[in-house]
Design an enzyme around this catalytic site. Sequence first.
Site, mmCIF file in Angstrom:
data_model
loop_
_atom_site.group_PDB
_atom_site.id
_atom_site.type_symbol
_atom_site.label_atom_id
_atom_site.label_comp_id
_atom_site.label_asym_id
_atom_site.label_seq_id
_atom_site.Cartn_x
_atom_site.Cartn_y
_atom_site.Cartn_z
ATOM 1 N N GLN A 234 0.825 -1.201 0.000
ATOM 2 C CA GLN A 234 0.000 0.000 0.000
ATOM 3 C C GLN A 234 0.866 1.261 0.000
ATOM 4 O O GLN A 234 0.334 2.369 -0.059
ATOM 5 C CB GLN A 234 -0.935 0.005 1.222
ATOM 6 C CG GLN A 234 -1.909 -1.171 1.221
ATOM 7 C CD GLN A 234 -2.851 -1.204 2.415
ATOM 8 O OE1 GLN A 234 -3.021 -2.254 3.022
ATOM 9 N NE2 GLN A 234 -3.474 -0.091 2.758
ATOM 10 N N ARG A 381 -8.905 -0.710 8.065
ATOM 11 C CA ARG A 381 -9.903 0.256 7.595
ATOM 12 C C ARG A 381 -10.155 1.338 8.635
ATOM 13 O O ARG A 381 -11.279 1.565 9.088
ATOM 14 C CB ARG A 381 -11.211 -0.446 7.271
ATOM 15 C CG ARG A 381 -11.934 0.332 6.180
ATOM 16 C CD ARG A 381 -12.993 -0.444 5.490
ATOM 17 N NE ARG A 381 -13.404 0.318 4.328
ATOM 18 C CZ ARG A 381 -13.942 -0.206 3.250
ATOM 19 N NH1 ARG A 381 -14.135 -1.484 3.174
ATOM 20 N NH2 ARG A 381 -14.294 0.556 2.248
ATOM 21 N N CYS A 382 -9.079 2.011 8.971
ATOM 22 C CA CYS A 382 -9.161 2.959 10.069
ATOM 23 C C CYS A 382 -7.894 3.780 10.033
ATOM 24 O O CYS A 382 -6.841 3.292 9.694
ATOM 25 C CB CYS A 382 -9.294 2.169 11.356
ATOM 26 S SG CYS A 382 -8.465 2.806 12.780
ATOM 27 N N GLU A 754 -12.968 4.779 5.118
ATOM 28 C CA GLU A 754 -12.908 4.107 6.414
ATOM 29 C C GLU A 754 -14.129 4.350 7.265
ATOM 30 O O GLU A 754 -14.427 3.569 8.179
ATOM 31 C CB GLU A 754 -11.704 4.619 7.198
ATOM 32 C CG GLU A 754 -10.427 4.320 6.514
ATOM 33 C CD GLU A 754 -9.286 4.982 7.217
ATOM 34 O OE1 GLU A 754 -8.180 4.493 7.068
ATOM 35 O OE2 GLU A 754 -9.515 5.974 7.918
HETATM 36 N N1 PCD Z 1 -15.096 12.814 -0.969
HETATM 37 C C1 PCD Z 1 -14.774 11.685 -1.594
HETATM 38 C C2 PCD Z 1 -13.918 10.791 -0.938
HETATM 39 C C3 PCD Z 1 -13.544 9.641 -1.595
HETATM 40 N N2 PCD Z 1 -14.043 9.377 -2.809
HETATM 41 C C4 PCD Z 1 -13.604 8.132 -3.471
HETATM 42 O O1 PCD Z 1 -13.726 7.045 -2.651
HETATM 43 C C5 PCD Z 1 -12.560 6.201 -2.743
HETATM 44 C C6 PCD Z 1 -11.841 6.099 -1.362
HETATM 45 O O2 PCD Z 1 -11.279 7.331 -1.069
HETATM 46 P P1 PCD Z 1 -10.550 7.687 0.315
HETATM 47 O O3 PCD Z 1 -11.534 7.761 1.426
HETATM 48 O O4 PCD Z 1 -9.705 8.856 0.093
HETATM 49 O O5 PCD Z 1 -9.648 6.395 0.665
HETATM 50 P P2 PCD Z 1 -8.346 5.873 -0.074
HETATM 51 O O6 PCD Z 1 -7.142 6.452 0.580
HETATM 52 O O7 PCD Z 1 -8.485 5.953 -1.502
HETATM 53 O O8 PCD Z 1 -8.439 4.340 0.294
HETATM 54 C C7 PCD Z 1 -7.981 3.822 1.522
HETATM 55 C C8 PCD Z 1 -9.131 3.081 2.204
HETATM 56 O O9 PCD Z 1 -9.858 2.316 1.261
HETATM 57 C C9 PCD Z 1 -10.783 1.390 1.839
HETATM 58 N N3 PCD Z 1 -11.585 0.818 0.786
HETATM 59 C C10 PCD Z 1 -11.141 -0.257 0.098
HETATM 60 N N4 PCD Z 1 -11.819 -0.651 -0.995
HETATM 61 C C11 PCD Z 1 -11.373 -1.721 -1.688
HETATM 62 N N5 PCD Z 1 -12.101 -2.131 -2.742
HETATM 63 N N6 PCD Z 1 -10.265 -2.387 -1.321
HETATM 64 C C12 PCD Z 1 -9.541 -2.011 -0.253
HETATM 65 O O10 PCD Z 1 -8.454 -2.629 0.063
HETATM 66 C C13 PCD Z 1 -9.976 -0.938 0.534
HETATM 67 N N7 PCD Z 1 -9.297 -0.551 1.651
HETATM 68 C C14 PCD Z 1 -10.003 0.312 2.565
HETATM 69 C C15 PCD Z 1 -9.029 0.994 3.490
HETATM 70 S S1 PCD Z 1 -8.440 0.103 4.731
HETATM 71 MO MO1 PCD Z 1 -6.604 1.221 5.550
HETATM 72 O O11 PCD Z 1 -5.451 0.632 4.564
HETATM 73 O O12 PCD Z 1 -6.630 0.017 6.841
HETATM 74 O O13 PCD Z 1 -5.794 2.329 6.605
HETATM 75 S S2 PCD Z 1 -7.678 2.959 4.439
HETATM 76 C C16 PCD Z 1 -8.624 2.263 3.334
HETATM 77 C C17 PCD Z 1 -11.660 6.815 -3.774
HETATM 78 O O14 PCD Z 1 -11.869 6.230 -5.014
HETATM 79 C C18 PCD Z 1 -12.123 8.269 -3.821
HETATM 80 O O15 PCD Z 1 -11.830 8.915 -4.906
HETATM 81 C C19 PCD Z 1 -14.910 10.233 -3.442
HETATM 82 O O16 PCD Z 1 -15.385 9.928 -4.547
HETATM 83 N N8 PCD Z 1 -15.259 11.399 -2.814
HETATM 84 CU CU LIG Z 2 -7.182 1.399 13.942
#
Ligand code: PCD
Ligand SMILES: [Cu+]
Length: 800
Positions: A234, A381-382, A754
């Site tokens: 990433q 996702r935070c 997130e």
């Molecule tokens: N106002 C606004 C905002 C936003 N958007 C869109 O929506 C999306 C998202 O964005 P953002 O909120 O800025 O975010 P990014 O940086 O791009 O991404 C990151 C995230 O992203 C989510 N989601 C998702 N989906 C998918 N399909 N796969 C994946 O792996 C994933 N991962 C998860 C996670 S865990 Mo961490 O890494 O734990 O911190 S952190 C995270 C992109 O396309 C954009 O452009 C729009 O349209 N408007």
């Molecule tokens: Cu966290």
Amino acid sequence: MNAPLSDREKALMGMGESRLRKEDARFIQGKGNYVDDIKLPGMLHLDIVRAPVAHARIKRIDKTAALQVPGVIAVLTAEDLKPLKLHWMPTLAGDVAAVLADEKVHFQMQEVAVVVAEDRYAAADGVEAVEVEYDELPAVVDPFAALEPGAPVLREDLAGKTEGPHGARYHPNHIFTWEAGDKDAADAAFAGAPVTVEQRMFYPRVHPCPLETCGSVASFDPVRGELTVWLTSQAPHVVRTVVSMLSGIPESKVRIVSPDIGGGFGNKVGIYPGYVCAIVASIVLGRPVKWVEDRIENLSSTAFARDYHMTGELAATGDGRILGLRVKVIADHGAFDACADPSRYPAGMFHICTGSYDIPAAYCRVDGVYTNKAPGGVAYRCSFRVTEAVYLIERMVDVLAQKLGIDKAEIRARNFIRREQFPYQSALGFEYDSGDYAAALKKVLDAVDYPALRAEQAAKRADPGCPTLMGIGLVAFTEVVGAGPSKMCDILGVGMFDSCEIRVHPTGSAIARMGTITQGQGHQTTYAQIIATELGIPSDVVQVEEGDTSTAPYGLGTYGSRSTPVAGAAIALAARKIHAKARKIAAHMLEVSEADLEWEIDRFKVRGADDRFKTMKDIAWASYNAPPPGLEPGLEAVHYYDPPNFTYPFGIYLCVVDIDKATGETAVRRFYALDDCGTRINPMIIEGQIHGGLTEGYAVAMGQLLSFDAQGNIQGNTLMDYFLPTAVETPKWETDHTVTPSPHHPLGAKGVAESPHVGSIPTFTSAVVDAFAHLGVTHTDMPHTAFRVWKQLRELGLAA
Ligand code: PCD
Ligand SMILES: [Cu+]
């Protein structure tokens, strides 16, 4: 609402349009290109010998039998990495982590040795044949037990070190103490408060579970001295910098490519032993080496999330106005502190735990602890521990409401930061950019007819024959995303800016490259939409490329919902540089002064003369072939954007559950999610992101759990046990939005991806607990599986 679009606007398919994803044509035809699709001539395969026990001394490793397995080329252990000083590697959190276990194993499934072979099968057979003799040591799985005076010392390599990268250590298994806020002010608020509540809660260890596991293909060219690594990262540029620093290969000779990524979710931020070993093996053997982990390895060793033992306290007036917040956390970081946070914040952005409320005094303290579990601490996702923070404050506000007998919607409304208070300075040190929580709450309560739901609940509670318990969950979350201002956020000293380079071709199409990397978020679509609107070039002919460090400008990658807040801003500002140059060219072409021109959708026109104009396409041609005297040819720009602040998306989520008294099964009857992420680039992609995040949140709240027995054996690390909801289990989601633009972002956009995860998890708990609230229950820990809920029903004498 919005004015209808003209044909010219429609042709651009720019910002605000729910245009279809450009990348999908490739994916739905099976033309994606993932790491495991990469096959190079002469490529070898690497597999890993892993520890069967959680804590042990390694007495002996015997490679002999493994080296006799047909096809096996090499077996590497820590001893082999020692001369290269690669048996340990630095972590993002300032600690070190064993690449291959060095004399001792610290968690079950730890990497002990690697086998490199002609094919994957031979490598696996080689792994079976490596003999390792262990001397077992007592395992420590409970972080509270880890801090006891006589507890076994886990990290002997740190013996005697009373200072860590984040200050003093008071116990050999203690990593850091991190504090935010004003303790005295918070204590004073509690001393004089008419009402106080306290709640302990445990946010269990969970694991992001992307469809594609982690892996890499390393290819060292001994003739050129160049190293190319395709890997599931990433943050490919950061990997390049780290690889160069560790290997001594000049950064200009290291190329990292993140090809298509099958989901990241924070799992693919860290640097794992498998990557390092594949690189070393390729350098040593002079052949490409592939490592791709399997599902059990993925769930066991690459980056867990959460594992926070939290105690919250609120002080309030009799009518529910919050006066103070105190929070204590014991954070189980596992064997090495490998949390993926901005370097200065060992507990990430946890201090967003004052939430959406105007809390005058607050103090929080987090203590990190070593245990015999896998390292990680990723932002699943935070935005770095925001999920934990939101869970804490939302649970606490419910607990307070219950104690005071105030409705949970009402108590939130009484404490919200008001619209006119933004920018708002929080007691724990954040400056919230914008929000309108009260309007969003009203919209949700009206949409679901909240009073009617409460009336239905009251009627059901009054009926002892009712087969279900009804619960209503409500959450008003605020997130902090878009790391970040480099005065606050860096990774290993590299500020967390991001970047964009746009090049418009003579015929008016364009290519753009960014320092982020999509993993399914749809950047190729949304980024092109930003450029379309900014430059008047159809998004269909704007090619977006990310992930190849040899072509993309340096950036810090995609996680923490930072792409839109940071790279999105860089895109807008790079486009505006081009726009400014285009204006000069247009003025020259039309023989007027720049001030006489106005921009309209896809062209500059002479003010008051609609038929005198030059489109961006005309200008692009002229920029190469007839630029104004004194102006260099070409039409391109690069912008590196260091945001002045984070962005603060928010939302109001409401959930209705019906719990079956006989089975403990929780049915989600309704889930209403209102999100505000400021300016919306692609509403359909946002909707998809919300659906995905809610589904992941449902998985965490209702079933995901990685637990350990007393010996440190990991349990639930297969998809037979680890809950991944399919279409069958997934509830129906209802989405809604308000738009409160970020005042400091060039487009007014905030991150969004997130939010549904962060916001929904406490909503499910709030709903499940609400079903029992009339019986005096204030909190139950996740996951809310049928069995656990049924046990609670039985304890309360309710189970049928
Ligand atoms: N106002 C606004 C905002 C936003 N958007 C869109 O929506 C999306 C998202 O964005 P953002 O909120 O800025 O975010 P990014 O940086 O791009 O991404 C990151 C995230 O992203 C989510 N989601 C998702 N989906 C998918 N399909 N796969 C994946 O792996 C994933 N991962 C998860 C996670 S865990 Mo961490 O890494 O734990 O911190 S952190 C995270 C992109 O396309 C954009 O452009 C729009 O349209 N408007
Ligand atoms: Cu966290």
